[in-house]
Write an enzyme that holds these catalytic residues in place. Structure first.
Site, PDB file in Angstrom:
ATOM      1  N   ASP A  11      39.101  34.002  36.719  1.00  0.00           N
ATOM      2  CA  ASP A  11      39.982  34.970  37.368  1.00  0.00           C
ATOM      3  C   ASP A  11      39.183  35.536  38.540  1.00  0.00           C
ATOM      4  O   ASP A  11      38.343  36.408  38.359  1.00  0.00           O
ATOM      5  CB  ASP A  11      40.365  36.086  36.388  1.00  0.00           C
ATOM      6  CG  ASP A  11      41.202  37.177  37.050  1.00  0.00           C
ATOM      7  OD1 ASP A  11      41.925  36.873  38.019  1.00  0.00           O
ATOM      8  OD2 ASP A  11      41.126  38.335  36.595  1.00  0.00           O
ATOM      9  N   GLU A  71      42.834  31.042  38.458  1.00  0.00           N
ATOM     10  CA  GLU A  71      44.055  31.774  38.778  1.00  0.00           C
ATOM     11  C   GLU A  71      44.230  31.818  40.287  1.00  0.00           C
ATOM     12  O   GLU A  71      43.302  32.132  41.023  1.00  0.00           O
ATOM     13  CB  GLU A  71      43.982  33.196  38.213  1.00  0.00           C
ATOM     14  CG  GLU A  71      45.266  33.966  38.412  1.00  0.00           C
ATOM     15  CD  GLU A  71      45.259  35.311  37.714  1.00  0.00           C
ATOM     16  OE1 GLU A  71      45.561  36.311  38.374  1.00  0.00           O
ATOM     17  OE2 GLU A  71      44.956  35.348  36.504  1.00  0.00           O
ATOM     18  N   ASP A 144      39.445  41.619  32.810  1.00  0.00           N
ATOM     19  CA  ASP A 144      39.298  40.512  33.754  1.00  0.00           C
ATOM     20  C   ASP A 144      38.745  39.270  33.056  1.00  0.00           C
ATOM     21  O   ASP A 144      39.104  38.148  33.402  1.00  0.00           O
ATOM     22  CB  ASP A 144      38.395  40.923  34.913  1.00  0.00           C
ATOM     23  CG  ASP A 144      38.993  42.075  35.700  1.00  0.00           C
ATOM     24  OD1 ASP A 144      39.757  41.797  36.636  1.00  0.00           O
ATOM     25  OD2 ASP A 144      38.722  43.239  35.351  1.00  0.00           O
TER      26      ASP A 144
END
Length: 184
Positions: A11, A71, A144
């Site tokens: 991410d 992502e 996260d």
């Protein structure tokens, strides 16, 4: 013969980069690791990008992932934030591509849908579902790292369904697959 694969999920971010690693043995997922690279204390954007690249290389060299799931930046109103996020994603991708690791990019809604069945799920809902799926004892304070882990799990669930994500095996493949966006 037992087939094994390691998937690194990322991410990307310039404040916090989350990552998670799963191992797949005979189609069964096992949790390996998740953590965050904290970048808040660095003011210089280029220093942050170098740290993202270096940490991604370190993860690759330590865990030897077979594939990376990352992502994709979501489209927001703040162009400067989008640019910074895109750069963070780009250096993480460059790290993987420099080691010839295939990368698949997933939109945030696709990741949430794969994990929770709801493309609009909250970070907390995604984290709780991952806790259940992977039998995690605790969840981190910041989510996260669970977002990075979710990218890896999403990739596992979508194996063989490439239309749900975009795969790149080299910079040339990335440029060719994004010509329409690059020329704008």
């Amino acid at each position: 013969m037992e087939r094994e694969k390691i998937i690194l999920g990322i991410d990307p971010g310039t404040t916090i980069m989350g990552f998670g690693i799963i191992q797949v043995r005979n189609k069964k997922m096992e949790f390996v690791q998740m953590n965050e690279l904290m970048l808040k204390k660095y003011d210089d954007h280029f220093t942050k990008l170098k740290l993202i690249f270096d940490r991604t290389i370190e993860l690759i060299d330590t865990y030897h992932p077979d594939e990376i799931a990352i992502e994709a930046p979501f489209y927001g109103k703040n162009v400067q934030s989008m640019l910074k996020l895109g750069r963070a994603q780009g250096v993480a991708m460059a790290a993987g591509l420099s080691r010839q690791i295939p990368i698949t990019e997933y939109m945030p809604k696709k990741i949430k849908m794969a994990i929770t069945g709801n493309g609009n799920a909250s970070k907390e809902q995604v984290a709780k579902m991952l806790q259940s799926i992977l039998n995690l004892k605790t969840l981190p304070k910041n989510l996260d790292s669970t977002d990075g882990l979710a990218a890896a799990v999403c990739h596992y669930y979508n194996e063989g369904k490439i239309e749900l994500g975009t795969s790149y095996s080299s910079w040339a493949a990335y440029v060719k697959g994004n010509e329409s966006r690059i020329k704008k």
